[in-house]
Design an enzyme around this catalytic site. Sequence first.
Site, PDB file in Angstrom:
ATOM      1  N   ASP A  49       0.882  -1.170   0.000  1.00 18.42           N
ATOM      2  CA  ASP A  49       0.000   0.000   0.000  1.00 18.42           C
ATOM      3  C   ASP A  49       0.926   1.228   0.000  1.00 18.42           C
ATOM      4  O   ASP A  49       2.123   1.121   0.272  1.00 18.42           O
ATOM      5  CB  ASP A  49      -0.842  -0.059   1.284  1.00 18.42           C
ATOM      6  CG  ASP A  49      -1.467   1.271   1.642  1.00 18.42           C
ATOM      7  OD1 ASP A  49      -2.175   1.836   0.781  1.00 18.42           O
ATOM      8  OD2 ASP A  49      -1.218   1.760   2.761  1.00 18.42           O
ATOM      9  N   ASP A  89      -0.240   5.132   0.993  1.00 13.40           N
ATOM     10  CA  ASP A  89      -0.505   6.097   2.070  1.00 13.40           C
ATOM     11  C   ASP A  89      -0.510   5.427   3.438  1.00 13.40           C
ATOM     12  O   ASP A  89      -1.310   4.545   3.682  1.00 13.40           O
ATOM     13  CB  ASP A  89      -1.850   6.795   1.830  1.00 13.40           C
ATOM     14  CG  ASP A  89      -1.805   7.677   0.602  1.00 13.40           C
ATOM     15  OD1 ASP A  89      -2.563   7.403  -0.346  1.00 13.40           O
ATOM     16  OD2 ASP A  89      -0.994   8.613   0.580  1.00 13.40           O
ATOM     17  N   GLU A 115      -0.627  11.192   5.229  1.00 15.98           N
ATOM     18  CA  GLU A 115      -1.967  11.718   5.499  1.00 15.98           C
ATOM     19  C   GLU A 115      -1.999  12.985   6.356  1.00 15.98           C
ATOM     20  O   GLU A 115      -2.457  14.036   5.911  1.00 15.98           O
ATOM     21  CB  GLU A 115      -2.825  10.611   6.173  1.00 15.98           C
ATOM     22  CG  GLU A 115      -3.082   9.400   5.314  1.00 15.98           C
ATOM     23  CD  GLU A 115      -4.006   9.653   4.125  1.00 15.98           C
ATOM     24  OE1 GLU A 115      -4.266   8.712   3.366  1.00 15.98           O
ATOM     25  OE2 GLU A 115      -4.462  10.801   3.946  1.00 15.98           O
ATOM     26  N   HIS A 139     -11.231  18.199  -5.854  1.00 14.62           N
ATOM     27  CA  HIS A 139     -10.211  17.157  -5.816  1.00 14.62           C
ATOM     28  C   HIS A 139      -9.049  17.379  -6.797  1.00 14.62           C
ATOM     29  O   HIS A 139      -7.879  17.197  -6.410  1.00 14.62           O
ATOM     30  CB  HIS A 139     -10.826  15.761  -6.011  1.00 14.62           C
ATOM     31  CG  HIS A 139      -9.876  14.672  -5.641  1.00 14.62           C
ATOM     32  ND1 HIS A 139      -9.376  13.783  -6.548  1.00 14.62           N
ATOM     33  CD2 HIS A 139      -9.282  14.376  -4.452  1.00 14.62           C
ATOM     34  CE1 HIS A 139      -8.521  12.969  -5.952  1.00 14.62           C
ATOM     35  NE2 HIS A 139      -8.451  13.306  -4.680  1.00 14.62           N
TER      36      HIS A 139
HETATM   37  C1  XBP Z   1      -5.295   6.211   1.046  1.00  8.04           C
HETATM   38  C2  XBP Z   1      -6.445   6.932   0.472  1.00  8.04           C
HETATM   39  C3  XBP Z   1      -6.191   8.037  -0.527  1.00  8.04           C
HETATM   40  C4  XBP Z   1      -5.489   9.225   0.145  1.00  8.04           C
HETATM   41  C5  XBP Z   1      -5.733  10.522  -0.603  1.00  8.04           C
HETATM   42  O1  XBP Z   1      -4.881   5.347   0.033  1.00  8.04           O
HETATM   43  O2  XBP Z   1      -7.562   6.606   0.795  1.00  8.04           O
HETATM   44  O3  XBP Z   1      -7.452   8.437  -0.984  1.00  8.04           O
HETATM   45  O4  XBP Z   1      -6.035   9.414   1.448  1.00  8.04           O
HETATM   46  O5  XBP Z   1      -5.280  10.380  -1.937  1.00  8.04           O
HETATM   47  P1  XBP Z   1      -3.981   4.005   0.359  1.00  8.04           P
HETATM   48  P2  XBP Z   1      -6.248  10.823  -3.139  1.00  8.04           P
HETATM   49  O6  XBP Z   1      -3.821   3.890   1.852  1.00  8.04           O
HETATM   50  O7  XBP Z   1      -4.789   2.871  -0.244  1.00  8.04           O
HETATM   51  O8  XBP Z   1      -2.681   4.248  -0.350  1.00  8.04           O
HETATM   52  O9  XBP Z   1      -6.790  12.193  -2.775  1.00  8.04           O
HETATM   53  O10 XBP Z   1      -5.373  10.843  -4.358  1.00  8.04           O
HETATM   54  O11 XBP Z   1      -7.313   9.768  -3.190  1.00  8.04           O
HETATM   55 MG    MG Z   2      -2.875   3.143   3.471  1.00  3.78          MG
END
Ligand code: XBP
Ligand code: MG
Length: 262
Positions: free
Chosen positions: A12, A14, A21, A83
Amino acid sequence: MVANRLEAVIFDVDGTLADTERHGHRVAFNRAFRQLGLEDEWDEAAYKDLLKVTGGERRLTHYFVSYKGLSESEAKQLAAKIHPVKTELFLQVVNDDEIPPRPGVLRFLKDLHDEGLRLSVATTGTQAWVFPLVEKLCKRGGLPPFEEVVTGDQVVERKPHPEAFLLALERMGLTADQVVIVEDSRNGVMAARAARCVCLAVKGEYADAEALYDAQLVVDNFGEPGHPIKVLHNPLSVSAGEMLDVQVVRELYEKAITAPAQ
Ligand code: XBP
Ligand code: MG
């Protein structure tokens, strides 16, 4: 039937490859609100609640409906306008090298790579910033590019739906019982388990440990010299040591694959 063996680890982004975040995406959302003349402001507590919805545009829609009382169609329209602005602002943060890797993750990736395991990414995040971010992280770690990088805008469903992981498996020509997935959040662990893959959770900054217990091993970080991992959930009694490495992943995989289905 020939027992399968571990071929790949899918990461993954983020919260896993980088803590994006709290001071990354959340700040980019707030800057986008400001840039568009909106009064909205997501503090850290609100953002923890909003993170329950994956995908930035869906998170915006959810916010405008649930927190601001807009209709679904009004909220969707506003989210579609905000967005792309947020994405551009977050891309600037990435390009300014303001998103460091999570401590220990580059060492861990290198160990897996040097042992011949294939490495890919499957995220809910948007391709426009995911590609440059993972490219920077690989360069910084002296690693070749990930074999596959599946992003949220390449699939229809978002985590906890398993679509991103299933697409990564399909592109790699692998089956679910040949990989381990590394995640940081409840949505990510649920998506990994829904894809019927073994899951290793490295608790993210916003996740509560007990929300990750569907993973077959939960630790608090990747581990670095002088900063050992803390094991938070270990139902298969994997010997985890001080730092995550390929041995831990192999033992987790072997024990999880042969464990009776939960
Ligand atoms: C985490 C998410 C993403 C990010 C924001 O993704 O839910 O939406 O919070 O990025 P993961 P975007 O943990 O699956 O990597 O605004 O580009 O969606
Ligand atoms: Mg994540």
